[in-house]
Design a protein around this motif. Structure first.
Motif, PDB file in Angstrom:
ATOM      1  N   ASP A 103      49.591 110.705 -32.848  1.00  0.00           N
ATOM      2  CA  ASP A 103      50.224 112.060 -33.470  1.00  0.00           C
ATOM      3  C   ASP A 103      51.713 112.230 -33.099  1.00  0.00           C
ATOM      4  OD1 ASP A 103      47.648 112.351 -34.486  1.00  0.00           O
ATOM      5  OD2 ASP A 103      47.095 114.108 -32.958  1.00  0.00           O
ATOM      6  N   LEU A 104      52.212 111.970 -31.604  1.00  0.00           N
ATOM      7  CA  LEU A 104      53.440 112.288 -31.291  1.00  0.00           C
ATOM      8  C   LEU A 104      54.059 111.175 -32.276  1.00  0.00           C
ATOM      9  CD1 LEU A 104      55.558 113.207 -29.238  1.00  0.00           C
ATOM     10  CD2 LEU A 104      54.868 111.566 -27.828  1.00  0.00           C
ATOM     11  N   LEU A 105      53.821 109.904 -32.309  1.00  0.00           N
ATOM     12  CA  LEU A 105      54.718 108.959 -32.966  1.00  0.00           C
ATOM     13  C   LEU A 105      54.823 109.002 -34.384  1.00  0.00           C
ATOM     14  CD1 LEU A 105      53.342 105.648 -31.292  1.00  0.00           C
ATOM     15  CD2 LEU A 105      55.540 106.586 -31.139  1.00  0.00           C
ATOM     16  N   GLN A 106      53.641 109.735 -35.105  1.00  0.00           N
ATOM     17  CA  GLN A 106      53.757 110.088 -36.580  1.00  0.00           C
ATOM     18  C   GLN A 106      54.822 111.518 -36.511  1.00  0.00           C
ATOM     19  OE1 GLN A 106      52.527 108.752 -39.115  1.00  0.00           O
ATOM     20  NE2 GLN A 106      51.093 107.569 -37.830  1.00  0.00           N
ATOM     21  N   TRP A 107      54.877 112.288 -35.711  1.00  0.00           N
ATOM     22  CA  TRP A 107      55.843 113.336 -35.611  1.00  0.00           C
ATOM     23  C   TRP A 107      57.262 112.627 -35.535  1.00  0.00           C
ATOM     24  CZ3 TRP A 107      58.709 115.419 -31.561  1.00  0.00           C
ATOM     25  CH2 TRP A 107      59.476 116.500 -31.828  1.00  0.00           C
ATOM     26  N   LEU A 108      57.365 111.687 -34.574  1.00  0.00           N
ATOM     27  CA  LEU A 108      58.666 111.169 -34.482  1.00  0.00           C
ATOM     28  C   LEU A 108      59.215 110.251 -35.564  1.00  0.00           C
ATOM     29  CD1 LEU A 108      58.381 109.715 -30.759  1.00  0.00           C
ATOM     30  CD2 LEU A 108      59.802 111.786 -31.653  1.00  0.00           C
ATOM     31  N   MET A 109      58.228 109.713 -36.494  1.00  0.00           N
ATOM     32  CA  MET A 109      58.285 108.750 -37.728  1.00  0.00           C
ATOM     33  C   MET A 109      58.857 109.870 -38.698  1.00  0.00           C
ATOM     34  SD  MET A 109      55.563 105.875 -37.154  1.00  0.00           S
ATOM     35  CE  MET A 109      56.042 105.165 -38.973  1.00  0.00           C
ATOM     36  N   GLY A 110      58.691 111.189 -38.710  1.00  0.00           N
ATOM     37  CA  GLY A 110      59.123 111.846 -39.768  1.00  0.00           C
ATOM     38  C   GLY A 110      60.371 112.668 -39.437  1.00  0.00           C
ATOM     39  N   VAL A 111      60.320 113.892 -39.369  1.00  0.00           N
ATOM     40  CA  VAL A 111      61.636 114.825 -39.117  1.00  0.00           C
ATOM     41  C   VAL A 111      61.515 115.642 -37.962  1.00  0.00           C
ATOM     42  CG1 VAL A 111      63.619 116.108 -40.271  1.00  0.00           C
ATOM     43  CG2 VAL A 111      62.104 114.569 -41.825  1.00  0.00           C
ATOM     44  N   PRO A 112      61.670 115.076 -36.710  1.00  0.00           N
ATOM     45  CA  PRO A 112      61.264 115.764 -35.400  1.00  0.00           C
ATOM     46  C   PRO A 112      62.130 116.797 -35.170  1.00  0.00           C
ATOM     47  CG  PRO A 112      62.247 113.538 -34.766  1.00  0.00           C
ATOM     48  CD  PRO A 112      62.121 113.583 -36.435  1.00  0.00           C
ATOM     49  N   ALA A 113      61.882 117.928 -35.018  1.00  0.00           N
ATOM     50  CA  ALA A 113      62.747 119.135 -34.783  1.00  0.00           C
ATOM     51  C   ALA A 113      63.864 119.398 -35.725  1.00  0.00           C
ATOM     52  CB  ALA A 113      63.225 119.166 -33.338  1.00  0.00           C
ATOM     53  N   GLY A 114      63.738 118.881 -37.053  1.00  0.00           N
ATOM     54  CA  GLY A 114      64.541 118.968 -37.898  1.00  0.00           C
ATOM     55  C   GLY A 114      65.707 118.145 -37.862  1.00  0.00           C
ATOM     56  N   LEU A 115      65.674 117.062 -36.981  1.00  0.00           N
ATOM     57  CA  LEU A 115      66.639 116.100 -36.855  1.00  0.00           C
ATOM     58  C   LEU A 115      66.477 114.934 -37.813  1.00  0.00           C
ATOM     59  CD1 LEU A 115      66.409 115.533 -33.168  1.00  0.00           C
ATOM     60  CD2 LEU A 115      68.115 117.025 -34.197  1.00  0.00           C
ATOM     61  N   LYS A 116      67.932 114.507 -38.390  1.00  0.00           N
ATOM     62  CA  LYS A 116      67.836 113.586 -39.386  1.00  0.00           C
ATOM     63  C   LYS A 116      67.830 112.191 -38.800  1.00  0.00           C
ATOM     64  CE  LYS A 116      69.955 112.003 -43.827  1.00  0.00           C
ATOM     65  NZ  LYS A 116      70.995 112.366 -44.579  1.00  0.00           N
TER      66      LYS A 116
ATOM     67  N   LEU B   8      65.218 102.403 -38.942  1.00  0.00           N
ATOM     68  CA  LEU B   8      64.998 101.946 -37.423  1.00  0.00           C
ATOM     69  C   LEU B   8      63.964 102.934 -36.946  1.00  0.00           C
ATOM     70  CD1 LEU B   8      65.723 100.621 -34.918  1.00  0.00           C
ATOM     71  CD2 LEU B   8      67.233 102.335 -34.480  1.00  0.00           C
ATOM     72  N   ASP B   9      63.722 103.960 -37.375  1.00  0.00           N
ATOM     73  CA  ASP B   9      62.565 105.061 -37.204  1.00  0.00           C
ATOM     74  C   ASP B   9      61.280 104.255 -37.465  1.00  0.00           C
ATOM     75  OD1 ASP B   9      61.213 106.916 -36.034  1.00  0.00           O
ATOM     76  OD2 ASP B   9      61.891 108.333 -37.607  1.00  0.00           O
TER      77      ASP B   9
ATOM     78  N   LEU C 169      73.147 104.468 -34.784  1.00  0.00           N
ATOM     79  CA  LEU C 169      71.798 104.322 -34.617  1.00  0.00           C
ATOM     80  C   LEU C 169      71.217 104.571 -33.009  1.00  0.00           C
ATOM     81  CD1 LEU C 169      71.334 100.432 -35.510  1.00  0.00           C
ATOM     82  CD2 LEU C 169      70.632 102.483 -36.765  1.00  0.00           C
ATOM     83  N   LEU C 170      72.402 105.284 -32.353  1.00  0.00           N
ATOM     84  CA  LEU C 170      72.022 105.869 -31.071  1.00  0.00           C
ATOM     85  C   LEU C 170      71.117 107.055 -31.109  1.00  0.00           C
ATOM     86  CD1 LEU C 170      72.274 105.464 -28.039  1.00  0.00           C
ATOM     87  CD2 LEU C 170      74.427 107.172 -28.295  1.00  0.00           C
ATOM     88  N   PRO C 171      71.259 108.138 -31.836  1.00  0.00           N
ATOM     89  CA  PRO C 171      70.404 109.251 -31.756  1.00  0.00           C
ATOM     90  C   PRO C 171      68.794 108.815 -31.908  1.00  0.00           C
ATOM     91  CG  PRO C 171      72.175 109.709 -33.134  1.00  0.00           C
ATOM     92  CD  PRO C 171      72.122 108.220 -32.960  1.00  0.00           C
ATOM     93  N   THR C 172      68.404 108.031 -32.748  1.00  0.00           N
ATOM     94  CA  THR C 172      67.030 107.657 -33.235  1.00  0.00           C
ATOM     95  C   THR C 172      66.669 106.810 -31.932  1.00  0.00           C
ATOM     96  OG1 THR C 172      67.388 107.059 -35.502  1.00  0.00           O
ATOM     97  CG2 THR C 172      65.461 106.162 -34.683  1.00  0.00           C
ATOM     98  N   THR C 173      67.365 105.961 -31.500  1.00  0.00           N
ATOM     99  CA  THR C 173      66.877 105.259 -30.242  1.00  0.00           C
ATOM    100  C   THR C 173      66.810 106.403 -29.094  1.00  0.00           C
ATOM    101  OG1 THR C 173      68.229 103.265 -30.845  1.00  0.00           O
ATOM    102  CG2 THR C 173      67.290 103.315 -28.688  1.00  0.00           C
ATOM    103  N   ALA C 174      67.800 107.209 -28.932  1.00  0.00           N
ATOM    104  CA  ALA C 174      67.741 107.915 -27.695  1.00  0.00           C
ATOM    105  C   ALA C 174      66.654 109.064 -27.656  1.00  0.00           C
ATOM    106  CB  ALA C 174      69.017 108.760 -27.705  1.00  0.00           C
ATOM    107  N   LEU C 175      66.089 109.513 -29.033  1.00  0.00           N
ATOM    108  CA  LEU C 175      64.894 110.438 -28.996  1.00  0.00           C
ATOM    109  C   LEU C 175      63.538 109.724 -28.568  1.00  0.00           C
ATOM    110  CD1 LEU C 175      63.882 113.030 -30.040  1.00  0.00           C
ATOM    111  CD2 LEU C 175      63.578 112.073 -32.075  1.00  0.00           C
ATOM    112  N   TYR C 176      63.452 108.403 -29.085  1.00  0.00           N
ATOM    113  CA  TYR C 176      62.400 107.661 -28.509  1.00  0.00           C
ATOM    114  C   TYR C 176      62.482 107.384 -27.096  1.00  0.00           C
ATOM    115  CZ  TYR C 176      60.207 106.647 -33.054  1.00  0.00           C
ATOM    116  OH  TYR C 176      59.610 106.492 -34.371  1.00  0.00           O
TER     117      TYR C 176
END
Length: 582
Positions: A323-336, A341-342, A460-467
């Motif tokens: 569920d956490l990964l599905q949330w990260l693969m969407g729009v987590p906390a409204g972040l684009k 890469l996501d 690409l850094l924001p996506t990697t940094a979030l994971y």
């Protein structure tokens, strides 16, 4: 310098006789150890004291006379006879102590007798408890206590060397305390053991009975130690695994403790003896707690209930991670996020979770049997059971560790890439040979490629940094649980339980100094003081007698830890190979 006489309280009821003790000329003081009372022959007394000096290394001699007689003709003749003994033993100064029935306290009058017939200067008579002084161990004073000013009712000893000499004299005179007034022989002594040596006899019998058990245990432990050091366990895969498992580290640590306790070699000093006692009590408490835990686990089939609940718990954790990964693969906390890469990272981690769940279900038929045998290991001690629990947590959360490593490596590569390209924009470069940043000129093609790569890595850094952030938090949660487990193990391993119990039940055994209380002070009479032992405080007991232990957590500072987290360096929950163990 005033003459100081340390007189034991236990000798106050002794019959008239000779004062046996040690004269310390550096401090101008005399430490009375015993009273040799009638009947005795002066030559035999000298011979016996010579044997004591040879056995203990303490310069024991006759320092004077002790008179405890009634004011009758017979008592006066005895007093004159004792005065005449000063010519035979010829100790300078010759100390004469006598009972004073008119004094408020049980006290004595002290006088110095010189060859010229003159009296000595000021005399201070210090009464001490010989039993407590004999059994106690003096620790050097710390902090402001050593420099406190003396008061009439509470005087602190300022000369530490004199105090050490007094305690050392009493503790090294064990041979003198073996013979007492009830023994058949030419010399009869009164000292602290004159009224009860039965306990010492019982202790000696227990020591003699423990020698065969210690020899058998030593042979078994040496055999186990040789098996653990065999060549089959020193090859790379096994040696690497043994060095990282907390259970192996704890078993090796306890094996060393058992070898120290079962050793038949006599402890060279009091510190080593206290260390062996602390280790013995620590191992005993550890095994007792482990047996209690084992009995609780095997009662009411708790092992089976735990095995049945383990698989649903693993499925629940896996579902929460999905569920956490599905949330990260969407729009987590409204972040684009970067969509491509996501999706790649999310599917990559979902596949790892699928592999992990398959592995858990494959091992499910054997889990109850594994837990049954793991529960038996609690008989080796609670610390062994906690170490096994830490290793089980590490194995059950191995997929989280993999996620953390993947995210940290990817994030670290981008951070170092961006920092290197940022130096390119400023006309700088990293000099590998000199380990510094130097100036450098770049051409147009290098600047164009560098700008292009910097732009790609930056977006690409924001996506990697979030994971990386999410899986680092999960990893830190696991490390905190393991760290608390290891802290409890280290507490049981290093806590000096015997010293703490000794401080609680017999505080005089661990002395930090003494306190001198004024008993009587009259003009024309010696100053009479009572020496009382100040016990060591609990914090100093733990700090002084804390047992060395191993550590399975990194010893980085908070600043270094935050720096590693920021740049993406891996944080291992074990000691590195090059570090020295405690």
């Amino acid at each position: 310098m005033a003459l100081k006489i340390f007189f034991p309280i236990c000798c106050s009821s002794a019959e008239s006789g000779l004062l046996v003790g040690r004269w310390i000329p550096e401090q101008n003081c005399a430490v009375i150890l015993a009273v040799a009372h009638f009947p005795f022959i002066p030559g035999q007394v000298k011979q016996y004291l010579g044997e004591v000096r040879h056995a203990t290394g303490v310069e024991v001699s006759v320092l004077g006379s002790w008179t405890c007689s009634k004011p009758t003709e017979e008592g006066k003749s005895l007093d004159r006879f004792l005065e005449d003994l000063g010519a035979i033993f010829s100790h300078d100064p010759w100390i004469q102590l006598s009972k004073e029935p008119s004094s408020k306290f049980w006290s004595c009058a002290a006088a110095r007798r010189r060859p010229g017939g003159g009296e000595g200067g000021e005399t201070i008579l210090v009464y001490y408890d010989q039993r407590k002084t004999m059994l106690s161990r003096l620790h050097p004073p710390r902090g402001p206590e050593a420099g406190e000013a003396a008061s009439p009712r509470d005087l602190e000893v300022e000369d530490a060397s004199e105090l050490v000499a007094v305690f050392d004299t009493v503790s090294r005179s064990k041979v003198l305390f073996v013979k007492d007034r009830y023994d058949e022989g030419p010399v009869k002594l009164t000292h602290w053991q004159s009224d009860g040596v039965e306990a010492s006899i019982i202790v000696e019998l227990m020591k003699q009975a423990s020698v065969p058990a210690c020899l058998l245990l030593t042979c078994l432990l040496s055999l186990v130690s040789r098996l653990c050091q065999s060549r089959a366990l020193t090859f790379w895969p096994l040696s690497f695994i043994w060095s990282k498992l907390s259970t192996c580290q704890q078993l090796r640590h306890r094996l060393q403790h058992l070898q120290d306790v079962s050793s038949t070699r006599k402890a060279p000093d009091q510190a080593q003896l206290m260390r062996k006692a602390n280790i013995f009590v620590s191992v005993l408490l550890d095994v007792t707690l482990g047996i209690l835990l084992m009995s609780w686990l095997y009662r009411k089939n708790r092992i089976g209930h735990l095995a049945n609940a383990l698989i649903p718990m693993a499925d629940h954790v896996a579902q929460q991670l999905q569920d956490l990964l599905q949330w990260l693969m969407g729009v987590p906390a409204g972040l684009k996020m970067n969509r491509a890469l996501d999706q790649v990272l999310g599917r990559f981690f979902l596949y790892h979770i699928h592999l992990w769940i398959s592995y858990i279900h494959l091992m499910s038929p054997f889990i109850e049997m594994i837990l049954w045998y793991v529960g038996l290991s609690a008989c080796l001690g609670l610390t062994v059971a906690l170490s096994i629990l830490s290793d089980i947590i590490a194995l059950l959360t191995f997929h989280i560790y993999c996620f953390y490593v993947y995210g940290a490596r990817l994030y670290c590569m981008k951070i170092y890439g961006l920092s290197s390209l940022w130096r390119l924009f400023r006309g700088k470069k990293w000099n590998v040979l000199r380990q510094r940043v130097d100036s450098c000129s770049y051409d147009l093609d290098q600047l164009f490629i560098g700008t292009l790569l910097f732009t790609i890595l930056l977006f690409l850094l924001p996506t990697t940094a979030l994971y990386y952030l999410v899986f680092t938090l999960l990893r830190l949660l696991v490390v905190i649980v393991q760290g608390l487990t290891h802290l409890l193990v280290d507490l049981i391993n290093s806590l000096p339980l015997y010293s703490i119990l000794l401080r609680l039940c017999r505080p005089y055994r661990l002395a930090s100094g003494v306190k001198l209380r004024v008993l009587e002070q009259e003009a024309g009479k010696p100053l009479r003081l009572l020496m009382q032992i100040n016990p060591l405080n609990y914090g100093a007991v733990v700090q002084t007698y804390r047992l060395p232990t191993y550590s399975c957590y990194p010893k980085d500072s908070w600043g270094s830890l935050c720096k590693k987290l920021f740049v993406g360096e891996l944080i291992y929950p074990w000691k590195h190979k090059g570090e020295k163990q405690d």
